[in-house]
Design an enzyme around this catalytic site. Structure first.
Site, PDB file in Angstrom:
ATOM      1  N   TYR A 181     -11.363   1.240  10.537  1.00 40.71           N
ATOM      2  CA  TYR A 181     -12.406   1.580   9.173  1.00 40.71           C
ATOM      3  C   TYR A 181     -13.105   0.420   8.150  1.00 40.71           C
ATOM      4  CZ  TYR A 181      -8.814   3.814   6.711  1.00 40.71           C
ATOM      5  OH  TYR A 181      -7.473   4.167   6.267  1.00 40.71           O
ATOM      6  N   LYS A 182     -12.323  -0.298   8.351  1.00 36.56           N
ATOM      7  CA  LYS A 182     -11.873  -1.153   6.793  1.00 36.56           C
ATOM      8  C   LYS A 182     -13.222  -2.299   7.732  1.00 36.56           C
ATOM      9  CE  LYS A 182      -8.017   0.468   4.330  1.00 36.56           C
ATOM     10  NZ  LYS A 182      -6.491  -0.382   4.375  1.00 36.56           N
ATOM     11  N   ASP A 241       1.533  -5.651   8.340  1.00 30.88           N
ATOM     12  CA  ASP A 241       0.322  -4.850   8.123  1.00 30.88           C
ATOM     13  C   ASP A 241      -1.007  -5.310   7.824  1.00 30.88           C
ATOM     14  OD1 ASP A 241      -1.904  -2.746   7.030  1.00 30.88           O
ATOM     15  OD2 ASP A 241      -0.152  -1.339   6.824  1.00 30.88           O
ATOM     16  N   ARG A 270     -12.438  -3.745  -8.007  1.00 28.17           N
ATOM     17  CA  ARG A 270     -12.344  -4.349  -6.391  1.00 28.17           C
ATOM     18  C   ARG A 270     -13.606  -4.780  -5.562  1.00 28.17           C
ATOM     19  NH1 ARG A 270      -8.302  -2.046  -1.973  1.00 28.17           N
ATOM     20  NH2 ARG A 270     -10.333  -0.595  -1.407  1.00 28.17           N
ATOM     21  N   PHE A 326       1.038  -1.266  -0.085  1.00 26.48           N
ATOM     22  CA  PHE A 326      -0.410   0.250  -0.055  1.00 26.48           C
ATOM     23  C   PHE A 326       0.877   1.566   0.172  1.00 26.48           C
ATOM     24  CE2 PHE A 326      -2.658   3.268   1.779  1.00 26.48           C
ATOM     25  CZ  PHE A 326      -4.568   2.839   1.089  1.00 26.48           C
TER      26      PHE A 326
HETATM   27  C1  LIG Z   1      -6.108   0.834   4.113  1.00 23.38           C
HETATM   28  C2  LIG Z   1      -4.554   0.831   4.275  1.00 23.38           C
HETATM   29  C3  LIG Z   1      -3.478   2.495   5.017  1.00 23.38           C
HETATM   30  C4  LIG Z   1      -3.663   3.074   5.530  1.00 23.38           C
HETATM   31  O1  LIG Z   1      -3.798   3.992   5.958  1.00 23.38           O
HETATM   32  P1  LIG Z   1      -3.901   5.379   7.040  1.00 23.38           P
HETATM   33  O2  LIG Z   1      -3.252   5.970   8.009  1.00 23.38           O
HETATM   34  O3  LIG Z   1      -4.967   4.601   8.079  1.00 23.38           O
HETATM   35  O4  LIG Z   1      -4.975   6.512   5.932  1.00 23.38           O
HETATM   36  C5  LIG Z   1      -2.882   1.837   5.561  1.00 23.38           C
HETATM   37  N1  LIG Z   1      -1.735   0.240   4.890  1.00 23.38           N
HETATM   38  C6  LIG Z   1      -2.738  -0.838   4.339  1.00 23.38           C
HETATM   39  C7  LIG Z   1      -2.091  -1.863   3.761  1.00 23.38           C
HETATM   40  C8  LIG Z   1      -4.180   0.059   4.186  1.00 23.38           C
HETATM   41  O5  LIG Z   1      -4.858  -1.393   3.476  1.00 23.38           O
END
Ligand SMILES: *Cc1c(COP(=O)(O)O)cnc(C)c1O
Length: 403
Positions: free
Chosen positions: A228-229, A203, A377, A126
């Site tokens: 939040y996911k 992560d 997706r 990400f």
């Molecule tokens: C959604 C996501 C993030 C989000 O980071 P935020 O600081 O909450 O914006 C980070 N890493 C991964 C792998 C994600 O899927």
């Protein structure tokens, strides 16, 4: 708009009844983005109103002593117990995922012995994970060792083995790839890193709440994830971090604020980190932001995370089955693993027209995500998504591509 008539798969789903607990479950909207922003639970609206009236409004500053000060740790323990396979005292809630990545990666590389000068990360991780690693490498004079991954797949021991050795300070990897949903073999990769003397930060953004983990049993060192996911904490709800107990007292995180001090209310000169997990907290926790996710963690506990995973596998398998039958003949490719054992909670379908297809679907209250290049997706949050939604949404994709 298509009516969503529950078919035999919904009738046979032991978790089907829980879908009614979510706001919006009674509308025909098809939601394929619960892996990006989960739907709220109905009970959360009541809990938020109660909180404003009774706890914040009624208890006022006394709330800190009564519950809020410990909430990052008590809720962290719940996330650890229900979703992560983590014993108490190792998980905390606070900051955003991005900030926690910074804090824990910096703490880990700062503790690495001299000569361990490389951070290993894959080039399809990400963006925030890659950017934070690049920034820390620049700050600390370290080298980023990029693992080049296939975007329809993800990280494997074979790919990583040649990149990991006595020069490795840390590996930063995602359990579920945000693009392909490839599910990494966390225990095997963690062992590979440990055999080379390096820790791993996992992560879990796209896995916690949908793919069970056993962080303690797998001897994971560090983990972060967002809420939040699949944990339905709402936009901007705080992230969580996991630091294995054996590492806590030897790590120092760089954002040393008063709430992580050994004695915050002493308000004394100089920073002495708290013993244990509290040292990873920086400042005042986002109490309101933790309320919704606590409701979702309780619901996952009620359902059982293994049952949630079983429904997730059934939902993604159904999406693959319909894509094979309806969409492959129209030129759509599956760019997620076909084997459910190697797949997280979403399925990515690729076609040159997907950008325009997704835009049209949004106008029709069918809400998937678009991910470059050409990927639709299909995110399937198990407790809030029905098989009828999968069928109706993919039928709409078929109809648009047949035009
Ligand atoms: C959604 C996501 C993030 C989000 O980071 P935020 O600081 O909450 O914006 C980070 N890493 C991964 C792998 C994600 O899927």
């Amino acid at each position: 708009m298509t009516d969503l008539n529950p078919g035999p798969l919904d009738a046979a789903d032991p978790l089907a009844a829980l879908r009614d607990r979510f706001v919006g479950a009674d509308t025909p909207l098809v939601y394929f983005d619960g892996n990006s922003l989960g739907r709220p639970l109905r009970v959360t609206a009541d809990h938020l109103a109660d909180f404003v009236r009774d706890e914040w409004g009624g208890r006022l500053i006394r709330g800190w002593d009564e519950r809020w000060y410990e909430l990052p740790l008590t809720l962290g323990d719940e996330i650890g117990r229900v979703c992560l396979g983590a014993a108490p005292g190792q998980t905390f809630v606070g900051d955003s995922t991005t900030v926690l990545l910074y804090k824990l990666i910096r703490a880990a590389v700062d503790a690495a012995p001299p000569g361990r000068t490389e951070i290993v990360i894959d080039d399809d991780n990400f963006p925030t994970d890659r950017y934070i690693v690049e920034g820390i490498a620049a700050e600390r004079g370290l080298t980023v060792r990029w693992a080049e991954v296939d975007r329809a797949s993800g990280v494997t021991t074979e790919l990583l083995a040649p990149l990991v050795g006595e020069q490795t300070a840390l590996l930063v990897l995602s359990q579920v790839a945000y693009r392909s949903a490839h599910l990494a073999d966390v225990p095997a990769i963690t062992r590979l890193a440990h055999d080379a003397g390096a820790p791993v930060l996992w992560d879990l953004c796209h896995s916690a709440g949908v793919v069970p983990t056993a962080l303690d049993e797998w001897e994971v060192d560090l983990a972060v994830g967002c809420t939040y996911k699949y944990l339905n904490g709402g936009p901007g709800s705080p992230a969580y971090g996991y630091v294995a107990e054996r590492h806590q007292d030897s790590l120092r995180q760089p954002v040393q604020g008063w709430m992580g001090h050994a004695d915050p209310f002493l308000m004394g000169p100089g920073y002495t980190p708290s013993a244990g997990i509290r040292r990873f907290i920086s400042g005042t926790p986002a109490v309101v932001g933790m309320l919704a996710l606590a409701d979702m963690v309780a619901l996952i506990d009620e359902a059982g995370v293994d049952a949630v995973r079983a429904k997730s596998v059934a939902l993604t398998s159904y999406a693959v089955e319909l894509a094979d039958a309806w969409l492959a003949p129209l030129g759509v490719q599956l760019t997620s693993p076909r084997d459910p054992a190697e797949r997280g909670g979403h399925v990515t379908l690729t076609h040159p027209r997907m950008r325009e297809v997704v835009a049209t679907l949004w106008e029709r209250d069918i809400i998937p995500d678009y991910r470059d290049p050409d990927g639709l997706r299909v995110g399937l949050s198990p407790l809030s998504t029905s098989f009828a939604e999968v069928e109706s949404g993919l039928a709409a994709v078929r109809d648009l591509l047949s035009d």
